[in-house]
Design a protein around this motif. Structure first.
Motif, PDB file in Angstrom:
ATOM      1  N   PHE A   7      34.696  32.974  36.580  1.00 40.03           N
ATOM      2  CA  PHE A   7      34.385  34.169  35.792  1.00 40.03           C
ATOM      3  C   PHE A   7      35.435  35.222  36.114  1.00 40.03           C
ATOM      4  O   PHE A   7      35.496  35.728  37.228  1.00 40.03           O
ATOM      5  CB  PHE A   7      32.981  34.686  36.129  1.00 40.03           C
ATOM      6  N   LYS A   8      36.281  35.538  35.137  1.00 39.06           N
ATOM      7  CA  LYS A   8      37.409  36.444  35.374  1.00 39.06           C
ATOM      8  C   LYS A   8      37.390  37.600  34.384  1.00 39.06           C
ATOM      9  O   LYS A   8      36.640  37.587  33.404  1.00 39.06           O
ATOM     10  CB  LYS A   8      38.724  35.686  35.293  1.00 39.06           C
ATOM     11  N   HIS A   9      38.237  38.577  34.664  1.00 35.87           N
ATOM     12  CA  HIS A   9      38.340  39.743  33.806  1.00 35.87           C
ATOM     13  C   HIS A   9      38.679  39.331  32.369  1.00 35.87           C
ATOM     14  O   HIS A   9      39.560  38.512  32.146  1.00 35.87           O
ATOM     15  CB  HIS A   9      39.420  40.684  34.338  1.00 35.87           C
ATOM     16  N   GLY A  10      37.934  39.868  31.420  1.00 33.91           N
ATOM     17  CA  GLY A  10      38.148  39.538  30.019  1.00 33.91           C
ATOM     18  C   GLY A  10      37.169  38.515  29.484  1.00 33.91           C
ATOM     19  O   GLY A  10      37.088  38.328  28.255  1.00 33.91           O
ATOM     20  N   ASP A  11      36.437  37.835  30.367  1.00 35.41           N
ATOM     21  CA  ASP A  11      35.457  36.856  29.908  1.00 35.41           C
ATOM     22  C   ASP A  11      34.214  37.563  29.362  1.00 35.41           C
ATOM     23  O   ASP A  11      33.857  38.667  29.791  1.00 35.41           O
ATOM     24  CB  ASP A  11      35.044  35.926  31.051  1.00 35.41           C
ATOM     25  N   GLY A  12      33.544  36.908  28.438  1.00 30.36           N
ATOM     26  CA  GLY A  12      32.292  37.435  27.916  1.00 30.36           C
ATOM     27  C   GLY A  12      31.204  37.406  28.983  1.00 30.36           C
ATOM     28  O   GLY A  12      31.272  36.631  29.946  1.00 30.36           O
ATOM     29  N   HIS A  13      30.192  38.240  28.822  1.00 30.50           N
ATOM     30  CA  HIS A  13      29.116  38.326  29.814  1.00 30.50           C
ATOM     31  C   HIS A  13      27.855  38.863  29.141  1.00 30.50           C
ATOM     32  O   HIS A  13      27.904  39.446  28.047  1.00 30.50           O
ATOM     33  CB  HIS A  13      29.534  39.237  30.972  1.00 30.50           C
ATOM     34  N   PRO A  14      26.695  38.713  29.794  1.00 27.02           N
ATOM     35  CA  PRO A  14      25.424  39.106  29.172  1.00 27.02           C
ATOM     36  C   PRO A  14      25.009  40.552  29.437  1.00 27.02           C
ATOM     37  O   PRO A  14      23.913  40.948  29.036  1.00 27.02           O
ATOM     38  CB  PRO A  14      24.424  38.132  29.818  1.00 27.02           C
ATOM     39  N   LEU A  15      25.829  41.361  30.117  1.00 24.68           N
ATOM     40  CA  LEU A  15      25.451  42.741  30.401  1.00 24.68           C
ATOM     41  C   LEU A  15      25.229  43.520  29.106  1.00 24.68           C
ATOM     42  O   LEU A  15      26.091  43.523  28.223  1.00 24.68           O
ATOM     43  CB  LEU A  15      26.528  43.425  31.238  1.00 24.68           C
ATOM     44  N   VAL A  16      24.095  44.189  29.010  1.00 22.68           N
ATOM     45  CA  VAL A  16      23.817  45.056  27.865  1.00 22.68           C
ATOM     46  C   VAL A  16      24.487  46.401  28.139  1.00 22.68           C
ATOM     47  O   VAL A  16      24.100  47.136  29.052  1.00 22.68           O
ATOM     48  CB  VAL A  16      22.299  45.241  27.662  1.00 22.68           C
ATOM     49  N   THR A  17      25.503  46.723  27.362  1.00 20.65           N
ATOM     50  CA  THR A  17      26.308  47.907  27.634  1.00 20.65           C
ATOM     51  C   THR A  17      26.715  48.594  26.337  1.00 20.65           C
ATOM     52  O   THR A  17      26.812  47.956  25.282  1.00 20.65           O
ATOM     53  CB  THR A  17      27.573  47.545  28.438  1.00 20.65           C
ATOM     54  N   GLN A  18      26.970  49.889  26.443  1.00 20.31           N
ATOM     55  CA  GLN A  18      27.419  50.658  25.292  1.00 20.31           C
ATOM     56  C   GLN A  18      28.915  50.958  25.340  1.00 20.31           C
ATOM     57  O   GLN A  18      29.409  51.703  24.485  1.00 20.31           O
ATOM     58  CB  GLN A  18      26.620  51.976  25.188  1.00 20.31           C
ATOM     59  N   VAL A  19      29.661  50.410  26.294  1.00 12.58           N
ATOM     60  CA  VAL A  19      31.097  50.664  26.327  1.00 12.58           C
ATOM     61  C   VAL A  19      31.743  50.014  25.106  1.00 12.58           C
ATOM     62  O   VAL A  19      31.241  49.032  24.556  1.00 12.58           O
ATOM     63  CB  VAL A  19      31.745  50.143  27.627  1.00 12.58           C
ATOM     64  N   TYR A  20      32.882  50.558  24.698  1.00 14.46           N
ATOM     65  CA  TYR A  20      33.519  50.113  23.463  1.00 14.46           C
ATOM     66  C   TYR A  20      33.936  48.646  23.508  1.00 14.46           C
ATOM     67  O   TYR A  20      33.822  47.919  22.528  1.00 14.46           O
ATOM     68  CB  TYR A  20      34.740  50.985  23.166  1.00 14.46           C
ATOM     69  N   ASN A  21      34.447  48.209  24.655  1.00 13.82           N
ATOM     70  CA  ASN A  21      34.914  46.833  24.803  1.00 13.82           C
ATOM     71  C   ASN A  21      34.297  46.241  26.071  1.00 13.82           C
ATOM     72  O   ASN A  21      34.844  46.395  27.160  1.00 13.82           O
ATOM     73  CB  ASN A  21      36.444  46.795  24.886  1.00 13.82           C
TER      74      ASN A  21
END
Length: 250
Positions: free
Chosen positions: A73-87
């Motif tokens: 699991f590295k930077h840029g991979d998709g994840h299940p965190l529910v977030t309001q950040v743009y990307n």
């Protein structure tokens, strides 16, 4: 569920957390990767992750240790965190892990308060806001050693200092009595003042907001008026573990 390792490569150190049947058992921390530094035994699965970079040889070592049952699991991979950040994929993996741990309520105290500021004290100081189970963004600023480094590199007169945590609490005191003491007070106590300041501002909008501290120096920070407050130096590793379970279930 057996034995799971979470192998996290940070900006400065490796951390390997050992979990058995979902329970956190132990952790080793080291700077230079070598076979002797990692835990003994053969885990059933390993998650390799972190904000730092690892070599192909290091990844192969972990792959062989778990007979190929390796999850990266590295930077840029998709994840299940529910977030309001743009990307969402732009978030650092450690910030995702910390926030997901709180979002999932892995400890009982996380469930009784609707608003938390998660502060990770490392090479950088990251602060992430979770309200009603949703990640609402956060902030990134230099860590204690990073502040000391830049004051030395960007000036002609200020000396280089290596900060080390000791038994004294870091409480926001700003009166250094020498140049060296002033540098340490400005860096370490400045971090405390920054955290308390962010909490004070957010409290106007979220009156019950608390702080959860993690990272290597989290237990040394005295936050004065902040309440509720908790410290868990292993929160990131625990967050990666619950992330792994979610990734595996997809």
């Amino acid at each position: 569920m057996g034995i799971t390792w979470i192998a996290e490569k940070g900006n400065s150190y490796w951390k390997i957390g050992v979990f058995e049947n979902g329970n956190f058992i132990s952790k080793v921390t080291f700077e230079e990767f070598c076979y002797e530094a990692i835990p003994k035994g053969s885990p059933e699965e390993i998650m390799l992750t972190g904000s730092g970079k690892w070599t192909e040889e290091e990844e192969t070592t972990f792959y062989d240790l778990c007979d190929g049952n390796l999850f990266v699991f590295k930077h840029g991979d998709g994840h299940p965190l529910v977030t309001q950040v743009y990307n969402p994929e732009s978030l650092g993996t450690d910030r995702v892990a910390n926030s997901y741990a709180v979002q999932q309520g892995i400890e009982d105290f996380m469930k009784v308060n609707p608003a938390w500021l998660i502060v990770d004290i490392g090479t950088c100081v990251t602060a992430d806001l979770i309200v009603e189970g949703v990640h609402l963004g956060g902030s990134i600023s230099p860590g204690i050693q990073s502040r000391l480094n830049v004051m030395n590199s960007e000036t002609h007169a200020l000396p280089h200092l290596e900060f080390s945590y000791d038994s004294d609490q870091i409480d926001g005191e700003t009166r250094g009595m020498s140049t060296e003491d002033s540098l340490e007070k400005g860096s370490a106590c400045g971090v405390v003042s920054e955290i308390v300041g962010r909490w004070t501002i957010l409290k106007q909008e979220y009156p019950t907001i608390g702080i959860i501290l993690t990272g290597g120096g989290s237990s040394y920070l005295e936050l004065g008026p902040v309440s509720p407050k908790f410290a868990d130096s292993n929160l990131t590793l625990k967050g990666y573990y619950v992330l792994l379970q979610s990734i595996k279930s997809v």
